[in-house]
Design an enzyme around this catalytic site. Structure first.
Site, PDB file in Angstrom:
ATOM      1  N   LYS A 174      -2.918 -29.810   5.878  1.00 49.83           N
ATOM      2  CA  LYS A 174      -4.318 -29.614   6.299  1.00 49.83           C
ATOM      3  C   LYS A 174      -4.547 -30.145   7.704  1.00 49.83           C
ATOM      4  CE  LYS A 174      -6.893 -28.955   2.166  1.00 49.83           C
ATOM      5  NZ  LYS A 174      -8.041 -29.316   1.347  1.00 49.83           N
TER       6      LYS A 174
ATOM      7  N   TYR B 268       0.844  -1.192   0.000  1.00 47.58           N
ATOM      8  CA  TYR B 268       0.000   0.000   0.000  1.00 47.58           C
ATOM      9  C   TYR B 268       0.889   1.256   0.000  1.00 47.58           C
ATOM     10  CZ  TYR B 268      -3.744  -3.276   1.201  1.00 47.58           C
ATOM     11  OH  TYR B 268      -4.647  -4.316   1.185  1.00 47.58           O
TER      12      TYR B 268
ATOM     13  N   GLU C 206     -19.910 -28.849  -6.894  1.00 44.61           N
ATOM     14  CA  GLU C 206     -19.199 -27.701  -6.319  1.00 44.61           C
ATOM     15  C   GLU C 206     -19.411 -27.564  -4.810  1.00 44.61           C
ATOM     16  OE1 GLU C 206     -19.903 -24.168  -8.586  1.00 44.61           O
ATOM     17  OE2 GLU C 206     -19.226 -25.138 -10.420  1.00 44.61           O
TER      18      GLU C 206
HETATM   19  P1  FAD Z   1     -19.699 -35.844   4.336  1.00 43.77           P
HETATM   20  O1  FAD Z   1     -18.545 -35.180   4.901  1.00 43.77           O
HETATM   21  O2  FAD Z   1     -19.488 -36.723   3.174  1.00 43.77           O
HETATM   22  O3  FAD Z   1     -20.402 -36.684   5.517  1.00 43.77           O
HETATM   23  C1  FAD Z   1     -21.447 -37.600   5.290  1.00 43.77           C
HETATM   24  C2  FAD Z   1     -21.497 -38.590   6.437  1.00 43.77           C
HETATM   25  O4  FAD Z   1     -22.681 -39.355   6.321  1.00 43.77           O
HETATM   26  C3  FAD Z   1     -20.351 -39.572   6.461  1.00 43.77           C
HETATM   27  O5  FAD Z   1     -19.681 -39.530   7.693  1.00 43.77           O
HETATM   28  C4  FAD Z   1     -21.008 -40.921   6.220  1.00 43.77           C
HETATM   29  O6  FAD Z   1     -20.377 -41.982   6.929  1.00 43.77           O
HETATM   30  C5  FAD Z   1     -22.407 -40.673   6.735  1.00 43.77           C
HETATM   31  N1  FAD Z   1     -23.438 -41.574   6.153  1.00 43.77           N
HETATM   32  C6  FAD Z   1     -23.731 -41.772   4.842  1.00 43.77           C
HETATM   33  N2  FAD Z   1     -24.747 -42.627   4.728  1.00 43.77           N
HETATM   34  C7  FAD Z   1     -25.112 -42.970   5.986  1.00 43.77           C
HETATM   35  C8  FAD Z   1     -26.113 -43.826   6.518  1.00 43.77           C
HETATM   36  N3  FAD Z   1     -26.994 -44.487   5.740  1.00 43.77           N
HETATM   37  N4  FAD Z   1     -26.189 -43.974   7.855  1.00 43.77           N
HETATM   38  C9  FAD Z   1     -25.356 -43.310   8.683  1.00 43.77           C
HETATM   39  N5  FAD Z   1     -24.407 -42.498   8.227  1.00 43.77           N
HETATM   40  C10 FAD Z   1     -24.289 -42.323   6.896  1.00 43.77           C
HETATM   41  N6  FAD Z   1     -13.922 -28.723   1.724  1.00 43.77           N
HETATM   42  C11 FAD Z   1     -13.535 -27.496   1.974  1.00 43.77           C
HETATM   43  O7  FAD Z   1     -14.378 -26.606   2.093  1.00 43.77           O
HETATM   44  N7  FAD Z   1     -12.224 -27.170   2.132  1.00 43.77           N
HETATM   45  C12 FAD Z   1     -11.254 -28.096   2.020  1.00 43.77           C
HETATM   46  O8  FAD Z   1     -10.072 -27.771   2.152  1.00 43.77           O
HETATM   47  C13 FAD Z   1     -11.623 -29.415   1.757  1.00 43.77           C
HETATM   48  N8  FAD Z   1     -10.685 -30.367   1.631  1.00 43.77           N
HETATM   49  C14 FAD Z   1     -11.071 -31.637   1.362  1.00 43.77           C
HETATM   50  C15 FAD Z   1     -10.093 -32.600   1.218  1.00 43.77           C
HETATM   51  C16 FAD Z   1     -10.445 -33.914   0.944  1.00 43.77           C
HETATM   52  C17 FAD Z   1      -9.375 -34.928   0.781  1.00 43.77           C
HETATM   53  C18 FAD Z   1     -11.826 -34.254   0.822  1.00 43.77           C
HETATM   54  C19 FAD Z   1     -12.229 -35.667   0.540  1.00 43.77           C
HETATM   55  C20 FAD Z   1     -12.799 -33.289   0.948  1.00 43.77           C
HETATM   56  C21 FAD Z   1     -12.435 -31.976   1.213  1.00 43.77           C
HETATM   57  N9  FAD Z   1     -13.373 -30.963   1.328  1.00 43.77           N
HETATM   58  C22 FAD Z   1     -12.995 -29.705   1.597  1.00 43.77           C
HETATM   59  C23 FAD Z   1     -14.803 -31.220   1.074  1.00 43.77           C
HETATM   60  C24 FAD Z   1     -15.598 -31.338   2.372  1.00 43.77           C
HETATM   61  O9  FAD Z   1     -14.985 -32.273   3.215  1.00 43.77           O
HETATM   62  C25 FAD Z   1     -17.017 -31.746   2.030  1.00 43.77           C
HETATM   63  O10 FAD Z   1     -17.608 -30.732   1.250  1.00 43.77           O
HETATM   64  C26 FAD Z   1     -17.847 -31.941   3.285  1.00 43.77           C
HETATM   65  O11 FAD Z   1     -17.294 -32.962   4.065  1.00 43.77           O
HETATM   66  C27 FAD Z   1     -19.293 -32.314   2.945  1.00 43.77           C
HETATM   67  O12 FAD Z   1     -19.973 -32.446   4.151  1.00 43.77           O
HETATM   68  P2  FAD Z   1     -21.253 -33.373   4.313  1.00 43.77           P
HETATM   69  O13 FAD Z   1     -21.562 -33.351   5.763  1.00 43.77           O
HETATM   70  O14 FAD Z   1     -22.301 -32.949   3.363  1.00 43.77           O
HETATM   71  O15 FAD Z   1     -20.813 -34.837   3.856  1.00 43.77           O
HETATM   72  P1  NAP Z   2     -14.394 -30.775  -8.182  1.00 48.91           P
HETATM   73  O1  NAP Z   2     -13.675 -29.614  -7.656  1.00 48.91           O
HETATM   74  O2  NAP Z   2     -15.746 -30.588  -8.753  1.00 48.91           O
HETATM   75  O3  NAP Z   2     -13.435 -31.424  -9.252  1.00 48.91           O
HETATM   76  C1  NAP Z   2     -13.778 -32.550  -9.970  1.00 48.91           C
HETATM   77  C2  NAP Z   2     -12.764 -32.776 -11.096  1.00 48.91           C
HETATM   78  O4  NAP Z   2     -13.162 -33.897 -11.830  1.00 48.91           O
HETATM   79  C3  NAP Z   2     -12.633 -31.624 -12.039  1.00 48.91           C
HETATM   80  O5  NAP Z   2     -11.257 -31.449 -12.319  1.00 48.91           O
HETATM   81  C4  NAP Z   2     -13.373 -32.089 -13.281  1.00 48.91           C
HETATM   82  O6  NAP Z   2     -12.679 -31.423 -14.290  1.00 48.91           O
HETATM   83  C5  NAP Z   2     -13.265 -33.596 -13.200  1.00 48.91           C
HETATM   84  N1  NAP Z   2     -14.416 -34.336 -13.697  1.00 48.91           N
HETATM   85  C6  NAP Z   2     -15.738 -34.068 -13.511  1.00 48.91           C
HETATM   86  N2  NAP Z   2     -16.502 -35.011 -14.108  1.00 48.91           N
HETATM   87  C7  NAP Z   2     -15.654 -35.888 -14.679  1.00 48.91           C
HETATM   88  C8  NAP Z   2     -15.842 -37.077 -15.457  1.00 48.91           C
HETATM   89  N3  NAP Z   2     -17.049 -37.545 -15.739  1.00 48.91           N
HETATM   90  N4  NAP Z   2     -14.749 -37.721 -15.889  1.00 48.91           N
HETATM   91  C9  NAP Z   2     -13.518 -37.264 -15.606  1.00 48.91           C
HETATM   92  N5  NAP Z   2     -13.282 -36.148 -14.885  1.00 48.91           N
HETATM   93  C10 NAP Z   2     -14.344 -35.474 -14.435  1.00 48.91           C
HETATM   94  O7  NAP Z   2     -14.544 -31.886  -7.080  1.00 48.91           O
HETATM   95  P2  NAP Z   2     -13.506 -32.534  -6.083  1.00 48.91           P
HETATM   96  O8  NAP Z   2     -12.102 -32.321  -6.468  1.00 48.91           O
HETATM   97  O9  NAP Z   2     -13.997 -33.918  -5.966  1.00 48.91           O
HETATM   98  O10 NAP Z   2     -13.744 -31.758  -4.738  1.00 48.91           O
HETATM   99  C11 NAP Z   2     -15.019 -31.834  -4.085  1.00 48.91           C
HETATM  100  C12 NAP Z   2     -15.278 -30.564  -3.339  1.00 48.91           C
HETATM  101  O11 NAP Z   2     -14.421 -30.479  -2.230  1.00 48.91           O
HETATM  102  C13 NAP Z   2     -15.019 -29.369  -4.230  1.00 48.91           C
HETATM  103  O12 NAP Z   2     -16.161 -28.550  -4.335  1.00 48.91           O
HETATM  104  C14 NAP Z   2     -13.919 -28.619  -3.562  1.00 48.91           C
HETATM  105  O13 NAP Z   2     -14.197 -27.243  -3.513  1.00 48.91           O
HETATM  106  C15 NAP Z   2     -13.858 -29.200  -2.171  1.00 48.91           C
HETATM  107  N6  NAP Z   2     -12.446 -29.231  -1.799  1.00 48.91           N
HETATM  108  C16 NAP Z   2     -11.859 -28.054  -1.518  1.00 48.91           C
HETATM  109  C17 NAP Z   2     -10.525 -28.026  -1.232  1.00 48.91           C
HETATM  110  C18 NAP Z   2      -9.870 -26.729  -0.895  1.00 48.91           C
HETATM  111  O14 NAP Z   2      -8.673 -26.713  -0.677  1.00 48.91           O
HETATM  112  N7  NAP Z   2     -10.553 -25.619  -0.813  1.00 48.91           N
HETATM  113  C19 NAP Z   2      -9.794 -29.189  -1.239  1.00 48.91           C
HETATM  114  C20 NAP Z   2     -10.419 -30.385  -1.537  1.00 48.91           C
HETATM  115  C21 NAP Z   2     -11.760 -30.381  -1.842  1.00 48.91           C
HETATM  116  P3  NAP Z   2     -12.829 -31.690 -15.863  1.00 48.91           P
HETATM  117  O15 NAP Z   2     -14.294 -31.856 -16.055  1.00 48.91           O
HETATM  118  O16 NAP Z   2     -12.239 -30.499 -16.514  1.00 48.91           O
HETATM  119  O17 NAP Z   2     -12.023 -32.908 -16.120  1.00 48.91           O
END
Ligand code: FAD
Ligand code: NAP
Ligand code: SF4
Length: 677
Positions: A425, A170, A660
């Site tokens: 993370k 700034y 998303e």
């Molecule tokens: P989930 O987290 O999927 O939870 C659903 C739960 O329901 C599970 O525990 C499952 O066991 C339970 N369940 C399903 N069916 C049943 C049933 N019949 N009976 C009882 N229990 C059941 N998001 C971010 O915003 N920032 C990040 O940096 C980020 N990093 C991520 C990194 C990774 C590797 C992953 C995999 C995801 C990440 N996400 C991140 C995404 C985020 O974790 C998800 O958007 C979020 O967890 C979704 O929350 P949810 O409660 O809808 O579902």
């Molecule tokens: P995502 O962000 O929607 O990415 C999915 C990827 O798969 C995209 O690269 C997409 O790109 C590809 N894809 C979609 N349909 C496909 C198909 N039929 N065949 C092959 N490729 C396909 O979802 P995500 O990576 O699973 O993450 C899930 C959510 O967790 C996201 O909304 C994300 O914001 C969140 N998350 C956030 C962080 C964070 O650091 N903020 C970290 C992890 C997860 P193309 O279609 O171009 O191939």
């Protein structure tokens, strides 16, 4: 109280002579986006008052510009504008007269949004669209007198002090370094000339506001960019600012255009405080440190080490307004910890949205999202203990409902249990600790290792059923998708399946990036070790070269593995990641030689590997493993079954909409729903 015994430094008042701070924690300055909005000051008043009630010693507002050319609308230069600020200062002082409320004066200089941006020289910032106009001598005088007027208006508005930001790229900081100050008059050339503007600014403000007023200067203790200030210059500036009348020095790290992460979750906690500690030895006024200090034990350690007199917690106050009072009462395990994700705070600021917080959607929405006690208690079943189900349960139970929370897994957390395993993370563990504690505090009945069926719910006699079952990974329709080389990201992160020496990741969303990080990573997680972090990002904390950076491309240790990160879209890989953190992930993976390829059509998978078409070229990526990270679909069969029975059932989080989906949306939706049930 227990906290005073456990954190004696944190709860020692600080005597400034004419006034006293009740403890050593301040809420650092953050722009909220409310400053420019209709009704924004009323909302800011509620937002800051809630933090004042939460026990913090001092609060600093988001940056307020002294004039039109210095900012983006949130200006303070007239008595009428001062009246609006009075809403905020009155609310804070009514909430707790012991809390000091200060306003930050921010002149954005070359980073200002309008076409009339000004700077010491016409040098465009790497992150700005326009080249600023070079100030002439009269223009410099005008900026100085506008800064002074702004401070006087702040005093009129009832603020206990002002902070002048002299860092980050700034206006004031652009006078300080040669790359942005090419002047040959009294305001440029030697360092003494280059620091004249900030020093003069502080001197004149002090003269105008009198001696009994808090005047903080935010100094760039490390610019984090080549050509920044040398250590000697930082010290010379610090001493001159002190002599000019500042009574607190606040240390800041980085210019916005720097390419070193300084607050993202991958930055170790309290990574920069040693630099503050060095400066503190050179000055006699109290010194503030900041950046990734998100829990009371971290803050106490900083003070014990003698690195600072005061600790700034900015984002942690968004995540939990009661962080200090909980610490004081010995309830630290109830703190909703800031995980450093930037997803709802800084990412929103830089995309023109109102700020909030991923783990606390009430932040900056205190008057809009209220958790009022219910007048008709309900029995609620929540299926799924991921972020959505946990948040819903917490808020509903807090309001007085009787909540039973089910999960098929033997632990709470859903996908956060995968996220926490990714190097960088580790903070996600804190969110899980918080929810585990709140299940206890709120009296939520938790049933783990229970796969809930529609029959169980029909028999349960619940008034409300909330389906928070999350997602199932998408399996693309592709020849060879069942080949033994193909694995799901879930199995890889859980360690159920191992990956080979060469790996193709299909899908470069957040999860594709996280898997690439996990499998290309070697050694300690940089977010847990300050030396590793410094090495990986080319920072030299000990020798403090000019700007704090070595200027040499860092050599980063990587796993002995070839990794391709692929997407079909033609946009640059990683474009959809967070605005303020995406670049850090792209750089980190590039330094580990991960090959990021866009515009990639998948053809088939067989013993030879993954067949792809890139442009007109057919290629075979000779990989041992293909990890599918191709997005997700909602898991909501329970909902479909129950709805047909006419039960009161709703969907939340990934089960509602998987496209998303991130935790920000899942938690936000859950909190809103639970506030209205
Ligand atoms: P989930 O987290 O999927 O939870 C659903 C739960 O329901 C599970 O525990 C499952 O066991 C339970 N369940 C399903 N069916 C049943 C049933 N019949 N009976 C009882 N229990 C059941 N998001 C971010 O915003 N920032 C990040 O940096 C980020 N990093 C991520 C990194 C990774 C590797 C992953 C995999 C995801 C990440 N996400 C991140 C995404 C985020 O974790 C998800 O958007 C979020 O967890 C979704 O929350 P949810 O409660 O809808 O579902
Ligand atoms: P995502 O962000 O929607 O990415 C999915 C990827 O798969 C995209 O690269 C997409 O790109 C590809 N894809 C979609 N349909 C496909 C198909 N039929 N065949 C092959 N490729 C396909 O979802 P995500 O990576 O699973 O993450 C899930 C959510 O967790 C996201 O909304 C994300 O914001 C969140 N998350 C956030 C962080 C964070 O650091 N903020 C970290 C992890 C997860 P193309 O279609 O171009 O191939
Ligand atoms: Fe912290 Fe993330 Fe909340 Fe910002 S959005 S305050 S970084 S938890």
């Amino acid at each position: 109280m227990l906290g005073q015994i456990k954190y004696p430094h944190l709860f020692t008042p600080l005597d400034l002579g004419f006034t006293k701070l009740k403890n050593r924690v301040l809420m650092g300055s953050m722009h909220t986006g409310l400053e420019e909005r209709e009704g924004g000051f009323e909302r800011m008043a509620a937002y800051f008052a809630e933090r004042a009630r939460g026990g913090v010693g001092m609060i600093i507002t988001g940056g307020i510009s002294p004039n039109m050319e210095g900012g983006f609308g949130a200006k303070l230069s007239t008595p009428e504008e001062a009246l609006r600020h009075k809403l905020v200062t009155d609310a804070v002082h009514a909430a707790d007269p012991g809390v000091k409320m200060c306003m930050q004066i921010l002149h954005m200089g070359p980073l200002a949004h309008g076409e009339d941006a000004v700077a010491p020289s016409a040098v465009r910032s790497r992150i700005s669209r326009q080249t600023p106009t070079e100030l002439d001598a009269a223009g410099i005088e005008k900026q100085l007198s506008d800064m002074v007027n702004c401070a006087e208006m702040a005093k009129k508005a009832g603020y206990d002090g002002v902070e002048v930001i002299g860092s980050a790229g700034y206006l004031l900081s652009t006078f300080l370094v040669e790359k942005t100050n090419r002047r040959t008059d009294d305001w440029g050339g030697s360092f003494e000339n280059r620091m004249r503007f900030p020093v003069e600014c502080i001197r004149r403000i002090r003269e105008a506001v009198g001696t009994e007023y808090i005047l903080i200067f935010r100094i760039a203790a490390m610019d984090m960019l080549e050509g920044g200030m040398s250590w000697d210059e930082v010290v010379q500036l610090g001493k001159a600012i002190e002599a000019a009348g500042a009574n607190i020095m606040s240390t800041h790290f980085t210019w916005h255009e720097a390419t070193v992460p300084t607050i993202a979750t991958m930055v170790p906690r309290a990574a920069f405080t040693s630099v503050t500690g060095r400066l503190r030895k050179e000055l006699s006024i109290p010194v503030i440190t900041s950046n990734r200090i998100n829990m009371p034990d971290v803050a106490e350690d900083v003070l014990v080490r003698g690195d600072a007199d005061l600790v700034s917690m900015a984002r942690p106050m968004l995540a939990d307004p009661d962080i200090i009072i909980k610490t004081l009462e010995g309830r630290e395990d109830e703190i909703n910890t800031c995980i450093g994700c930037n997803q709802a705070c800084l990412d929103h600021t830089f995309t023109g949205q109102e700020v909030s917080c991923l783990v606390n959607p009430r932040a900056c929405h205190e008057t809009l999202l209220e958790y009022k006690p219910t007048t008709s208690q309900k029995r609620i079943a929540v299926i799924g203990a991921g972020p959505a189900g946990l948040s819903y349960s917490e808020v509903a139970a807090k309001r007085g409902h009787q909540v039973t929370l089910f999960d098929a897994a033997d632990e709470i957390g859903g996908q956060f249990n995968l996220a926490k395993k990714i190097p960088g993370k580790e903070e996600f563990y804190e969110t899980l600790r918080y929810f585990a504690k709140m299940i206890d505090v709120r009296g939520i009945e938790l049933r783990l290792s229970t796969i809930v069926t529609a029959d169980m719910l029909r028999a349960g006699g619940f008034d409300e059923i909330v389906i928070a079952t999350g997602i199932e990974p998408r399996v693309p329709e592709l020849e060879g998708i069942s080949h033994h080389k193909v694995v799901s990201y879930i199995d890889v992160i859980k360690g159920i399946k191992t990956v080979g020496k060469s790996v193709a990741i299909m899908g470069a969303g957040g999860i594709g990036f996280d898997v690439a990080e996990l499998i290309s990573h070697k050694g300690k997680s940089a977010s847990l070790d300050i030396d590793t972090f410094a090495k990986e990002w080319g920072v030299d904390f000990k020798n403090h070269p000019r700007g704090g950076v070595t200027g040499v491309e860092p050599i980063v240790e990587a796993a002995d593995r070839e990794v391709y990160l692929l997407q079909r879209k033609l946009t640059p890989v990683g474009r959809g990641l967070g605005k303020t953190t995406g670049w850090t992930h792209r750089i980190a993976l590039a330094r580990r030689n991960v090959k990021m390829i866009n515009g990639c059509d998948y053809v088939k998978i067989d013993d030879l590997g993954l067949h792809v078409r890139i442009g007109d070229q057919l290629q075979i990526l000779d990989v041992d493993t293909v990890v599918v990270c191709a997005g997700q679909n909602p898991l909501r069969s329970l909902y479909d079954e129950l709805q047909a029975d006419g039960l009161s059932v709703s969907l939340v989080g990934g089960a509602f909409e998987a496209s998303e989906l991130d935790a920000k949306r899942a938690i936000n939706q859950a909190c809103h729903m639970a506030s209205a049930v």
